[in-house]
Design a protein around this motif. Sequence first.
Motif, PDB file in Angstrom:
ATOM      1  N   MET A  68       0.835  -1.181  -0.135  1.00  0.00           N
ATOM      2  CA  MET A  68      -0.136   0.108   0.036  1.00  0.00           C
ATOM      3  C   MET A  68       0.790   1.257  -0.084  1.00  0.00           C
ATOM      4  N   GLU A  69       1.943   0.971   0.308  1.00  0.00           N
ATOM      5  CA  GLU A  69       3.068   2.073   0.295  1.00  0.00           C
ATOM      6  C   GLU A  69       3.190   2.886  -1.116  1.00  0.00           C
ATOM      7  N   PHE A 108      -3.590   6.894  -4.525  1.00  0.00           N
ATOM      8  CA  PHE A 108      -4.227   6.840  -5.889  1.00  0.00           C
ATOM      9  C   PHE A 108      -5.690   6.682  -5.735  1.00  0.00           C
ATOM     10  N   TYR A 109      -6.186   6.300  -4.679  1.00  0.00           N
ATOM     11  CA  TYR A 109      -7.664   6.426  -4.522  1.00  0.00           C
ATOM     12  C   TYR A 109      -8.154   7.856  -4.472  1.00  0.00           C
ATOM     13  N   LEU A 110      -7.400   8.825  -4.079  1.00  0.00           N
ATOM     14  CA  LEU A 110      -7.971   9.993  -4.155  1.00  0.00           C
ATOM     15  C   LEU A 110      -8.165  10.740  -5.506  1.00  0.00           C
ATOM     16  N   TYR A 144     -16.304  -4.946  -5.246  1.00  0.00           N
ATOM     17  CA  TYR A 144     -16.576  -3.367  -5.511  1.00  0.00           C
ATOM     18  C   TYR A 144     -15.074  -2.792  -5.853  1.00  0.00           C
ATOM     19  N   ARG A 145     -14.104  -3.298  -4.954  1.00  0.00           N
ATOM     20  CA  ARG A 145     -12.820  -2.853  -4.918  1.00  0.00           C
ATOM     21  C   ARG A 145     -12.127  -2.872  -6.363  1.00  0.00           C
ATOM     22  N   GLN A 146     -12.481  -4.134  -6.758  1.00  0.00           N
ATOM     23  CA  GLN A 146     -11.973  -4.633  -8.095  1.00  0.00           C
ATOM     24  C   GLN A 146     -12.329  -3.447  -9.171  1.00  0.00           C
ATOM     25  N   VAL A 184      -3.456  -5.682  -7.332  1.00  0.00           N
ATOM     26  CA  VAL A 184      -3.147  -6.541  -6.005  1.00  0.00           C
ATOM     27  C   VAL A 184      -3.534  -6.070  -4.630  1.00  0.00           C
ATOM     28  N   TYR A 185      -4.470  -6.890  -4.200  1.00  0.00           N
ATOM     29  CA  TYR A 185      -4.985  -6.531  -2.834  1.00  0.00           C
ATOM     30  C   TYR A 185      -3.909  -6.602  -1.642  1.00  0.00           C
ATOM     31  N   GLY A 186      -3.508  -5.639  -1.109  1.00  0.00           N
ATOM     32  CA  GLY A 186      -2.524  -5.801  -0.010  1.00  0.00           C
ATOM     33  C   GLY A 186      -1.072  -5.569  -0.500  1.00  0.00           C
ATOM     34  N   ASN A 187      -0.926  -5.053  -1.809  1.00  0.00           N
ATOM     35  CA  ASN A 187       0.438  -5.213  -2.373  1.00  0.00           C
ATOM     36  C   ASN A 187       1.300  -4.247  -1.316  1.00  0.00           C
ATOM     37  N   ALA A 188       2.327  -4.616  -1.336  1.00  0.00           N
ATOM     38  CA  ALA A 188       3.576  -3.868  -0.630  1.00  0.00           C
ATOM     39  C   ALA A 188       3.185  -3.534   0.919  1.00  0.00           C
ATOM     40  N   TYR A 189       2.266  -4.234   1.404  1.00  0.00           N
ATOM     41  CA  TYR A 189       1.725  -4.123   2.773  1.00  0.00           C
ATOM     42  C   TYR A 189       3.109  -4.938   3.387  1.00  0.00           C
ATOM     43  N   PRO A 217     -15.582  -1.185   5.704  1.00  0.00           N
ATOM     44  CA  PRO A 217     -16.369  -1.588   7.112  1.00  0.00           C
ATOM     45  C   PRO A 217     -15.104  -1.315   8.193  1.00  0.00           C
ATOM     46  N   ASN A 218     -13.918  -1.862   8.274  1.00  0.00           N
ATOM     47  CA  ASN A 218     -12.936  -1.792   9.385  1.00  0.00           C
ATOM     48  C   ASN A 218     -12.656  -0.271   9.796  1.00  0.00           C
ATOM     49  N   VAL A 219     -12.715   0.497   8.708  1.00  0.00           N
ATOM     50  CA  VAL A 219     -12.795   2.066   8.849  1.00  0.00           C
ATOM     51  C   VAL A 219     -13.701   2.930   9.508  1.00  0.00           C
ATOM     52  N   ALA A 220     -14.687   2.530   8.776  1.00  0.00           N
ATOM     53  CA  ALA A 220     -16.183   3.320   9.381  1.00  0.00           C
ATOM     54  C   ALA A 220     -16.552   2.944  10.504  1.00  0.00           C
ATOM     55  N   ALA A 230     -13.950   8.379  -1.062  1.00  0.00           N
ATOM     56  CA  ALA A 230     -15.204   7.887  -0.296  1.00  0.00           C
ATOM     57  C   ALA A 230     -14.794   6.465   0.293  1.00  0.00           C
ATOM     58  N   TYR A 231     -14.364   5.643  -0.429  1.00  0.00           N
ATOM     59  CA  TYR A 231     -14.121   4.241  -0.358  1.00  0.00           C
ATOM     60  C   TYR A 231     -13.278   3.876   0.660  1.00  0.00           C
ATOM     61  N   LEU A 232     -12.214   4.786   0.873  1.00  0.00           N
ATOM     62  CA  LEU A 232     -11.224   4.477   2.220  1.00  0.00           C
ATOM     63  C   LEU A 232     -12.044   4.895   3.187  1.00  0.00           C
TER      64      LEU A 232
HETATM   65  C1  HEM Z   1      -8.920   3.094  11.206  1.00  0.00           C
HETATM   66  C2  HEM Z   1      -8.346   1.670  11.042  1.00  0.00           C
HETATM   67  C3  HEM Z   1      -8.293   1.388   9.662  1.00  0.00           C
HETATM   68  C4  HEM Z   1      -7.671   1.979   8.696  1.00  0.00           C
HETATM   69  C5  HEM Z   1      -7.460   3.351   8.478  1.00  0.00           C
HETATM   70  C6  HEM Z   1      -7.317   0.884   7.527  1.00  0.00           C
HETATM   71  C7  HEM Z   1      -6.990   1.066   6.413  1.00  0.00           C
HETATM   72  C8  HEM Z   1      -6.876   0.197   5.446  1.00  0.00           C
HETATM   73  C9  HEM Z   1      -6.630   0.247   3.991  1.00  0.00           C
HETATM   74  C10 HEM Z   1      -6.472   1.618   3.279  1.00  0.00           C
HETATM   75  C11 HEM Z   1      -6.679  -0.737   3.308  1.00  0.00           C
HETATM   76  C12 HEM Z   1      -6.524  -1.186   1.889  1.00  0.00           C
HETATM   77  C13 HEM Z   1      -7.665  -1.069   1.200  1.00  0.00           C
HETATM   78  C14 HEM Z   1      -7.693  -1.506  -0.375  1.00  0.00           C
HETATM   79  O1  HEM Z   1      -6.373  -1.870  -0.801  1.00  0.00           O
HETATM   80  O2  HEM Z   1      -8.468  -1.269  -1.217  1.00  0.00           O
HETATM   81  C15 HEM Z   1      -6.907  -1.891   4.316  1.00  0.00           C
HETATM   82  C16 HEM Z   1      -6.756  -3.260   3.907  1.00  0.00           C
HETATM   83  C17 HEM Z   1      -7.485  -4.229   4.803  1.00  0.00           C
HETATM   84  N1  HEM Z   1      -7.744  -3.962   6.401  1.00  0.00           N
HETATM   85 FE1  HEM Z   1      -7.825  -2.277   7.141  1.00  0.00          FE
HETATM   86  N2  HEM Z   1      -7.771  -0.250   8.162  1.00  0.00           N
HETATM   87  C18 HEM Z   1      -8.340  -0.198   9.349  1.00  0.00           C
HETATM   88  C19 HEM Z   1      -8.567  -1.020  10.393  1.00  0.00           C
HETATM   89  C20 HEM Z   1      -8.541  -2.471  10.308  1.00  0.00           C
HETATM   90  C21 HEM Z   1      -8.782  -3.461  11.369  1.00  0.00           C
HETATM   91  C22 HEM Z   1      -9.364  -3.089  12.639  1.00  0.00           C
HETATM   92  C23 HEM Z   1      -8.662  -4.616  10.439  1.00  0.00           C
HETATM   93  C24 HEM Z   1      -8.965  -5.951  11.085  1.00  0.00           C
HETATM   94  C25 HEM Z   1      -9.354  -6.323  12.180  1.00  0.00           C
HETATM   95  C26 HEM Z   1      -8.298  -4.457   9.212  1.00  0.00           C
HETATM   96  C27 HEM Z   1      -8.058  -5.262   8.142  1.00  0.00           C
HETATM   97  C28 HEM Z   1      -7.728  -5.199   7.089  1.00  0.00           C
HETATM   98  C29 HEM Z   1      -7.502  -6.215   6.006  1.00  0.00           C
HETATM   99  C30 HEM Z   1      -7.623  -7.814   6.483  1.00  0.00           C
HETATM  100  C31 HEM Z   1      -7.127  -5.757   4.874  1.00  0.00           C
HETATM  101  C32 HEM Z   1      -6.748  -6.418   3.620  1.00  0.00           C
HETATM  102  C33 HEM Z   1      -5.434  -6.565   3.453  1.00  0.00           C
HETATM  103  C34 HEM Z   1      -4.968  -7.594   2.240  1.00  0.00           C
HETATM  104  O3  HEM Z   1      -5.814  -8.264   1.802  1.00  0.00           O
HETATM  105  O4  HEM Z   1      -3.846  -7.272   1.849  1.00  0.00           O
HETATM  106  N3  HEM Z   1      -8.162  -3.199   9.149  1.00  0.00           N
HETATM  107  N4  HEM Z   1      -7.038  -1.236   5.498  1.00  0.00           N
END
Ligand code: HEM
Length: 103
Positions: free
Chosen positions: A1-2, A7-9, A78-80, A98-103, A22-25, A16-18
């Motif tokens: 993601m780094e 780019f989402y912006l 939706y993401r795709q 690639v979901y999670g790229n560069a994490y 759900p984990n963010v909202a 809006a997506y970010l």
């Molecule tokens: C304010 C809190 C959070 C922020 C700002 C955040 C942000 C993000 C972002 C920007 C992504 C990438 C989305 C994309 O590539 O389309 C992501 C993915 C993800 N997030 Fe979070 N997140 C948060 C909280 C959480 C929490 C609490 C969990 C788990 C309990 C979580 C689990 C995940 C997972 C599993 C992915 C997918 C990663 C992958 O498949 O590589 N996130 N998150």
Amino acid sequence: MEDLVGFYLRAPEGRAYLSRLPNVAFSTLDDRKLAAVLNYVVFEIGGTSAPSGAKPYSALEVGRWRKQPLTEVALSKYRQQLVERLIDQHQAPAALRVYGNAY
Ligand code: HEM
């Protein structure tokens, strides 16, 4: 993601997506703190990927979007579709696919 997340912006629905993920909202952070976290994610972790001149997230904006969490859609689909649009129309790199790229 780094160096990618900014780019989402490039598209309003990406911005809006970010905050609708759900984990963010559903974070327990209040709107102001959540906006600060999103700004950190996008402008710090995102490096140069945010468009120049992009406005930081405001608490008001995040507060509105998080009331419409992406819980009624198939999230990965939706993401795709969003990512394909960003690549086709907003010059986002293919690496964003690639979901999670560069994490
Ligand atoms: C304010 C809190 C959070 C922020 C700002 C955040 C942000 C993000 C972002 C920007 C992504 C990438 C989305 C994309 O590539 O389309 C992501 C993915 C993800 N997030 Fe979070 N997140 C948060 C909280 C959480 C929490 C609490 C969990 C788990 C309990 C979580 C689990 C995940 C997972 C599993 C992915 C997918 C990663 C992958 O498949 O590589 N996130 N998150």
